[in-house]
Design a protein around this motif. Sequence first.
Motif, short mmCIF file in Angstrom:
data_model
loop_
_atom_site.label_atom_id
_atom_site.label_comp_id
_atom_site.label_asym_id
_atom_site.label_seq_id
_atom_site.Cartn_x
_atom_site.Cartn_y
_atom_site.Cartn_z
N ALA A 89 0.78 -1.16 -0.13
CA ALA A 89 0.05 0.06 0.20
C ALA A 89 0.92 1.25 -0.10
N TYR A 90 0.75 1.94 -1.04
CA TYR A 90 1.82 3.28 -1.16
C TYR A 90 0.90 4.45 -0.98
N PHE A 91 1.18 5.05 0.04
CA PHE A 91 0.45 6.42 0.34
C PHE A 91 1.46 7.28 -0.50
N GLN A 92 1.12 7.89 -1.49
CA GLN A 92 1.75 8.66 -2.47
C GLN A 92 1.44 10.24 -2.43
N ALA A 93 0.37 10.52 -2.57
CA ALA A 93 -0.16 12.05 -2.62
C ALA A 93 0.16 13.00 -1.66
N TYR A 94 1.18 13.91 -1.77
CA TYR A 94 1.27 15.01 -0.94
C TYR A 94 2.00 14.25 0.18
N SER A 95 1.98 14.85 1.55
CA SER A 95 2.95 14.62 2.47
C SER A 95 2.18 13.62 3.55
N ASN A 96 2.55 12.27 3.50
CA ASN A 96 1.51 11.24 4.03
C ASN A 96 1.87 11.01 5.60
N THR A 97 2.77 11.90 6.18
CA THR A 97 2.90 12.03 7.74
C THR A 97 2.35 13.41 8.18
N TYR A 98 1.67 14.02 7.35
CA TYR A 98 1.38 15.64 7.72
C TYR A 98 -0.16 15.59 8.48
N ALA A 99 -0.15 15.04 9.56
CA ALA A 99 -1.44 14.95 10.24
C ALA A 99 -1.12 14.55 11.92
N PRO A 100 -2.12 14.69 12.77
CA PRO A 100 -1.69 14.17 14.11
C PRO A 100 -1.67 12.68 13.99
N VAL A 101 -0.90 12.13 15.07
CA VAL A 101 -0.71 10.71 15.09
C VAL A 101 -1.88 10.01 15.14
N GLU A 102 -2.94 10.39 15.67
CA GLU A 102 -4.17 9.56 15.96
C GLU A 102 -4.82 9.25 14.47
N LYS A 103 -4.78 10.57 13.85
CA LYS A 103 -5.32 10.41 12.42
C LYS A 103 -4.56 9.36 11.34
N LEU A 104 -3.25 9.53 11.61
CA LEU A 104 -2.43 8.80 10.78
C LEU A 104 -2.71 7.15 11.16
N LYS A 105 -2.72 7.05 12.42
CA LYS A 105 -2.95 5.61 12.79
C LYS A 105 -4.26 4.70 12.18
N ASN A 106 -5.28 5.80 12.33
CA ASN A 106 -6.49 5.39 11.62
C ASN A 106 -6.40 5.22 10.05
N ILE A 107 -5.48 6.03 9.50
CA ILE A 107 -5.51 5.83 8.13
C ILE A 107 -4.63 4.71 7.77
N TYR A 108 -3.42 4.69 8.38
CA TYR A 108 -2.50 3.48 8.09
C TYR A 108 -2.91 2.02 8.36
N ASP A 109 -3.79 1.86 9.33
CA ASP A 109 -4.62 0.69 9.94
C ASP A 109 -5.48 0.20 8.66
N ASN A 110 -6.39 1.09 8.00
CA ASN A 110 -7.00 0.67 6.92
C ASN A 110 -6.25 0.20 5.50
N ALA A 111 -4.94 0.16 5.70
CA ALA A 111 -4.21 -0.36 4.70
C ALA A 111 -3.72 -1.92 4.80
N PHE A 112 -4.28 -2.37 5.77
CA PHE A 112 -3.98 -3.96 6.16
C PHE A 112 -4.96 -5.00 6.11
N TYR A 113 -6.15 -4.35 5.90
CA TYR A 113 -7.52 -5.19 5.75
C TYR A 113 -7.28 -6.40 4.57
N HIS A 114 -6.56 -5.92 3.63
CA HIS A 114 -6.63 -6.92 2.52
C HIS A 114 -5.51 -8.12 2.68
N PRO A 115 -5.70 -9.21 2.45
CA PRO A 115 -4.75 -10.34 2.87
C PRO A 115 -3.73 -10.43 1.92
N ASP A 116 -3.96 -9.78 0.73
CA ASP A 116 -2.77 -9.71 -0.05
C ASP A 116 -1.64 -8.36 0.01
N ILE A 117 -2.07 -7.65 1.00
CA ILE A 117 -0.98 -6.61 1.38
C ILE A 117 -0.02 -7.04 2.21
#
Length: 308
Positions: A89-117
């Motif tokens: 899962a490639y977070f590419q657009a703009y600056s993908n750590t430019y947010a509070p840690v709580e928001k980052l965790k919620n977004i990154y967590d969503n990247a791992f639901y698919h079994p092929d990731i």
Amino acid sequence: MNSPFKDKRYNLFSRHLEDTFNCKVYKVTIDAGFSCPNRDGSKLTGGCIFCDDSGSFSQAHSNLISVNEQLIIGIEKQKERFKAQKFIAYFQAYSNTYAPVEKLKNIYDNAFYHPDIVGMSIGTRPDCVDEEKIDLIADYAFKKHVWIEYGLQSIHDKTLNLINRGHSGEDFIKAVELTKNKNINICAHVIIGLPGETGDDIIETAKVLADLKVDGVKIHLLCVLNGTKIEDMYNKEEITLMSDSEYVDIVCNFLEVLPPTTTIHRMAGNGLKKILVAPKFLGEKFRLLNMIDAELQRRDSWQGKFYV
């Protein structure tokens, strides 16, 4: 030939992934709706002179749909087109750590639901990380294959100021040191052909990356895209772009001073043809790669030949 590599004379990232996971692994690009301190006015205004409104994103998706939906769409396309079996899962657009840690965790967590990731790659700026954010990313790195991709572009502050980058070379070095020893792979983005830079300037950037022993490098050629500040400079003949042969020559010089362990993620791209103004040869990805292969062979050279 004394190259330590199998087929190429450089350490190809796709080969590294295939060796790591014993199958074809491709990135799926994601726009998670992040911004950038150069875009929202918190640091500089107007963004980097080379960056278009998509934030160097392929526009393959829209951030109006969820991260999960983007992954599902991207995975199916990559399976069909490239016969890929696993994905990052490639977070590419703009600056993908430019947010509070709580928001980052919620977004990154969503990247791992698919079994092929099997992993995650986070594109960001070196001035958009801190210890708390790196610790969060490190938590994922102990479970999955994780990269952080820092947009450096050049180690020279005179260049960074000229392109309205908003951070220094020292900021990059500090970010790398903060990220090291956390099980996080570090990739540096550089642009070859930036205004005012000589060949020696470019190789100095390569030598700094070599000293830092970054895990990967993504090499871009300076290009002119519609709607960017550099388009105005190009139209006013304030800048000169490299020819294909000049680019190939400096890329080979760049490779020669990097450690052989550094993976090479990109040396030629598709150039976003719909919005590419110049150079038109940027869209000829495989011709450029073949020229690089031929030049390394002509020199009887390889990545790391002059690495000290």
